[in-house]
Design a protein around this motif. Structure first.
Motif, PDB file in Angstrom:
ATOM      1  N   ALA A 169      -1.717  -4.806  17.387  1.00  0.00           N
ATOM      2  CA  ALA A 169      -1.719  -3.235  17.268  1.00  0.00           C
ATOM      3  C   ALA A 169      -1.288  -4.210  15.683  1.00  0.00           C
ATOM      4  O   ALA A 169      -0.113  -5.339  14.737  1.00  0.00           O
ATOM      5  CB  ALA A 169      -1.249  -2.931  17.639  1.00  0.00           C
ATOM      6  N   TYR A 170      -1.040  -3.220  15.249  1.00  0.00           N
ATOM      7  CA  TYR A 170      -0.765  -3.557  13.616  1.00  0.00           C
ATOM      8  C   TYR A 170       1.183  -1.999  13.507  1.00  0.00           C
ATOM      9  O   TYR A 170       0.562  -1.571  13.665  1.00  0.00           O
ATOM     10  CB  TYR A 170      -0.987  -3.175  12.186  1.00  0.00           C
ATOM     11  CG  TYR A 170      -2.107  -4.747  12.185  1.00  0.00           C
ATOM     12  CD1 TYR A 170      -1.470  -5.644  11.816  1.00  0.00           C
ATOM     13  CD2 TYR A 170      -3.455  -4.361  12.543  1.00  0.00           C
ATOM     14  CE1 TYR A 170      -2.058  -7.131  11.390  1.00  0.00           C
ATOM     15  CE2 TYR A 170      -3.941  -5.752  12.488  1.00  0.00           C
ATOM     16  CZ  TYR A 170      -3.848  -6.991  12.312  1.00  0.00           C
ATOM     17  OH  TYR A 170      -4.174  -7.975  11.885  1.00  0.00           O
ATOM     18  N   ALA A 171       2.071  -2.784  12.483  1.00  0.00           N
ATOM     19  CA  ALA A 171       3.287  -1.092  12.075  1.00  0.00           C
ATOM     20  C   ALA A 171       2.911  -1.492  10.918  1.00  0.00           C
ATOM     21  O   ALA A 171       3.165  -2.421  10.052  1.00  0.00           O
ATOM     22  CB  ALA A 171       4.331  -2.224  12.830  1.00  0.00           C
ATOM     23  N   ALA A 172       3.190  -0.270  10.483  1.00  0.00           N
ATOM     24  CA  ALA A 172       2.453   0.345   9.285  1.00  0.00           C
ATOM     25  C   ALA A 172       3.845   0.497   8.189  1.00  0.00           C
ATOM     26  O   ALA A 172       4.603   1.276   9.107  1.00  0.00           O
ATOM     27  CB  ALA A 172       1.741   1.241   8.186  1.00  0.00           C
ATOM     28  N   TYR A 173       4.205   0.188   7.060  1.00  0.00           N
ATOM     29  CA  TYR A 173       5.188   0.739   6.660  1.00  0.00           C
ATOM     30  C   TYR A 173       4.923   0.891   5.061  1.00  0.00           C
ATOM     31  O   TYR A 173       4.487   0.748   4.185  1.00  0.00           O
ATOM     32  CB  TYR A 173       6.758  -0.829   6.179  1.00  0.00           C
ATOM     33  CG  TYR A 173       6.937  -1.113   7.778  1.00  0.00           C
ATOM     34  CD1 TYR A 173       8.146  -0.500   8.779  1.00  0.00           C
ATOM     35  CD2 TYR A 173       6.054  -1.729   8.910  1.00  0.00           C
ATOM     36  CE1 TYR A 173       8.753  -1.451   9.622  1.00  0.00           C
ATOM     37  CE2 TYR A 173       6.663  -2.323   9.162  1.00  0.00           C
ATOM     38  CZ  TYR A 173       7.320  -2.144   9.663  1.00  0.00           C
ATOM     39  OH  TYR A 173       8.170  -2.514  10.677  1.00  0.00           O
ATOM     40  N   VAL A 174       5.552   2.102   4.562  1.00  0.00           N
ATOM     41  CA  VAL A 174       6.130   3.476   3.142  1.00  0.00           C
ATOM     42  C   VAL A 174       6.521   2.243   2.321  1.00  0.00           C
ATOM     43  O   VAL A 174       7.782   1.509   2.820  1.00  0.00           O
ATOM     44  CB  VAL A 174       6.903   4.418   3.551  1.00  0.00           C
ATOM     45  CG1 VAL A 174       6.846   4.886   1.795  1.00  0.00           C
ATOM     46  CG2 VAL A 174       5.946   5.269   3.962  1.00  0.00           C
ATOM     47  N   VAL A 175       5.836   1.236   1.532  1.00  0.00           N
ATOM     48  CA  VAL A 175       5.615   0.668   0.262  1.00  0.00           C
ATOM     49  C   VAL A 175       6.091   0.840  -1.042  1.00  0.00           C
ATOM     50  O   VAL A 175       6.843   0.196  -1.707  1.00  0.00           O
ATOM     51  CB  VAL A 175       5.001  -0.793   0.087  1.00  0.00           C
ATOM     52  CG1 VAL A 175       4.030  -0.601  -0.362  1.00  0.00           C
ATOM     53  CG2 VAL A 175       6.077  -2.131  -0.169  1.00  0.00           C
ATOM     54  N   ASP A 176       5.925   2.185  -1.246  1.00  0.00           N
ATOM     55  CA  ASP A 176       5.874   3.342  -2.712  1.00  0.00           C
ATOM     56  C   ASP A 176       5.387   4.491  -2.057  1.00  0.00           C
ATOM     57  O   ASP A 176       4.697   5.588  -1.802  1.00  0.00           O
ATOM     58  CB  ASP A 176       4.188   2.438  -3.285  1.00  0.00           C
ATOM     59  CG  ASP A 176       4.004   3.515  -5.172  1.00  0.00           C
ATOM     60  OD1 ASP A 176       4.895   4.389  -4.568  1.00  0.00           O
ATOM     61  OD2 ASP A 176       3.576   2.796  -5.189  1.00  0.00           O
ATOM     62  N   ALA A 177       6.991   4.762  -2.887  1.00  0.00           N
ATOM     63  CA  ALA A 177       7.003   6.633  -2.206  1.00  0.00           C
ATOM     64  C   ALA A 177       6.984   7.660  -3.678  1.00  0.00           C
ATOM     65  O   ALA A 177       7.695   8.202  -3.477  1.00  0.00           O
ATOM     66  CB  ALA A 177       7.522   6.652  -1.123  1.00  0.00           C
ATOM     67  N   GLU A 178       6.358   7.386  -5.131  1.00  0.00           N
ATOM     68  CA  GLU A 178       6.619   7.654  -6.026  1.00  0.00           C
ATOM     69  C   GLU A 178       6.483   8.686  -5.952  1.00  0.00           C
ATOM     70  O   GLU A 178       7.028  10.093  -6.765  1.00  0.00           O
ATOM     71  CB  GLU A 178       6.639   6.836  -6.927  1.00  0.00           C
ATOM     72  CG  GLU A 178       5.556   6.572  -7.489  1.00  0.00           C
ATOM     73  CD  GLU A 178       4.968   5.610  -8.626  1.00  0.00           C
ATOM     74  OE1 GLU A 178       3.943   6.312  -9.579  1.00  0.00           O
ATOM     75  OE2 GLU A 178       6.377   4.990  -9.178  1.00  0.00           O
ATOM     76  N   THR A 179       5.512   9.024  -5.431  1.00  0.00           N
ATOM     77  CA  THR A 179       4.659  10.296  -5.499  1.00  0.00           C
ATOM     78  C   THR A 179       4.430  11.077  -4.744  1.00  0.00           C
ATOM     79  O   THR A 179       4.147  12.550  -4.520  1.00  0.00           O
ATOM     80  CB  THR A 179       3.119  10.229  -5.657  1.00  0.00           C
ATOM     81  OG1 THR A 179       2.653   9.387  -4.191  1.00  0.00           O
ATOM     82  CG2 THR A 179       2.581   9.436  -6.609  1.00  0.00           C
ATOM     83  N   GLY A 180       6.211  10.691  -3.849  1.00  0.00           N
ATOM     84  CA  GLY A 180       6.352  11.908  -2.247  1.00  0.00           C
ATOM     85  C   GLY A 180       6.762  12.683  -2.373  1.00  0.00           C
ATOM     86  O   GLY A 180       8.228  12.784  -3.449  1.00  0.00           O
TER      87      GLY A 180
END
Length: 422
Positions: A169-180
């Motif tokens: 499978a794949y693991a996903a990571y946040v790389v751009d959080a400026e709108t959060g």
């Protein structure tokens, strides 16, 4: 001649400050030498991004305005403290100017995530047929984790995510959080808005892949967004729903915990309410740090075990603690549960479950498996028995069947390990 000022550099690690200060901050990031690219793959971004070597690691630099650089630096730091998969913030730079005193945007520096790739780089390689589905599924898991800690992303997309291979499978990571935005808890409306944005952005991501010739024209971009919607909603229901059990169906609690573990989530709290009609179970899952279970088990019981073995023991402890009348010998008495602190509950679990199992194993069978693995196999054997008989199996009965039907038929692993030394 206009007077220039030195940029303000704010770092997490003071040792990085001097090396970061030597970078050409008086130039727009897009004008930096190609030497700073580092040959690393980059995803599509509205910002200019460069990679630089600082000491023995690589940092990603994103150019953005001063206020957003500081805000995203703070958000990424909080998400990291909440054990959400994300890139690690290292520094932000403000007050940048050119040699002629023209103002420049600020910058955010994050640690490059080893073995990670943006989605376009993944599709540039030879991938399994269902790779697209697995990427979307990984993003659905990441989004659920973010929503559980109260984070509204506001710009969910494959482009704002990095992926690492994780077995098949794949693991996903946040790389751009400026709108959060971080909240104590998200409303259903906020979660649904994030999902609508995700569906639109993911369709755009797949249209971009088609335009680049990286996926077949027959692939439906809208279907990818729908898959995320369905995967997320199914996961969210499993994570948050309340279930009711009768007083004799504690094995179903074990099943619920197991399903959550299989999804990569662990229990933050297990609340049990008993009434005349049955037991209501409220599960609030959370993600915990690596080796959390081993450390917690050692602290509570003094038992040393591997991480997955420890998780099994702690899950059994929590399930045992939720049983009606759990007071240390009052099981089946019909009494209401008594609130016990964690240490007292662990002591009773040791006396009523763990120690009886280990003590019941005959001397000639003690070399079959190490104690932590013995307990794991016992829990699995008991679960299969309970499922087949549709009832809880009393501990001593389950131990007897486990020893005779399962443990006695295993090879001696201790002897096998010793034989490899010669």
């Amino acid at each position: 001649m206009p007077e220039t000022t030195a940029p303000q550099i704010h770092t997490v690690r003071s040792a990085d400050h001097a090396a970061i200060a030597r970078l050409p901050w008086h130039l727009p990031l897009g004008d930096w030498s190609q030497d700073f690219l580092g040959g690393l793959p980059r995803g599509i971004s509205r910002h200019v991004v460069r990679f630089v070597e600082i000491g023995d690691e690589v940092l990603a630099i994103k150019e953005t305005d001063d206020r957003r650089a500081l805000r995203e630096f703070d958000i990424l730091g909080v998400l990291g403290n909440l054990a959400v998969p994300t890139v690690e913030p290292r520094a932000y730079v403000t007050n940048r100017t050119t040699a002629s005193a023209t103002e420049l945007p600020g910058a955010l520096l994050t640690a490059y995530l080893d073995f990670s790739l943006p989605y376009r780089a993944l599709f540039s390689r030879s991938l399994a047929e269902d790779a697209a589905d697995r990427l979307v599924d990984a993003l659905a898991v990441l989004l659920a984790r973010l929503h559980l800690v109260g984070f509204y992303w506001g710009d969910v997309s494959l482009s704002n995510t990095l992926f690492r291979r994780d077995a098949d499978a794949y693991a996903a990571y946040v790389v751009d959080a400026e709108t959060g935005e971080l909240h104590d808890q998200l409303s259903d409306g906020q979660r649904q808005m994030d999902l609508r944005i995700a569906k639109t952005n993911i369709a755009g991501d797949f249209l971009d892949l088609q335009a680049a010739g990286l996926i077949e024209p027959s692939v439906d971009p809208l279907a990818a967004g729908e898959r995320l919607f369905e995967a997320y909603n199914g996961l969210w229901r499993e994570l948050t729903r309340v279930e009711e059990f009768s007083v004799n169906e504690r094995w179903r609690i074990d099943e619920r915990i197991r399903r959550l573990n299989d999804l990569g989530f662990d229990l933050g709290e297990l609340t049990v309410t008993t009434d005349l009609d049955g037991v209501s179970l409220l599960v609030e899952p959370k993600v915990v740090e690596p080796n959390h279970h081993s450390r917690r088990l050692l602290r509570l019981t003094g038992i040393g075990a591997n991480e997955n073995q420890a998780r099994t023991m702690l899950n059994d402890l929590d399930s045992h603690r939720s049983a009606p009348g759990f007071t240390g010998g009052a099981h089946g008495s019909g009494e209401l549960p008594v609130e016990l602190d964690e240490d007292e509950a662990a002591r009773i679990w040791l006396d009523e479950v763990y120690k009886p199992l280990i003590s019941a194993i005959p001397e000639n069978l003690t070399h079959k498996l190490e104690p932590g693995q013995i307990f794991y196999e016992f829990v699995e054997h008991r679960r299969v028995m309970s499922r087949a008989r549709q009832r809880d199996i009393p501990t001593m009965e389950a131990i007897a069947y486990f020893i005779v039907d399962y443990l006695s038929n295993l090879p001696d692993e201790a002897l096998y390990v010793d034989s490899q030394k010669f």
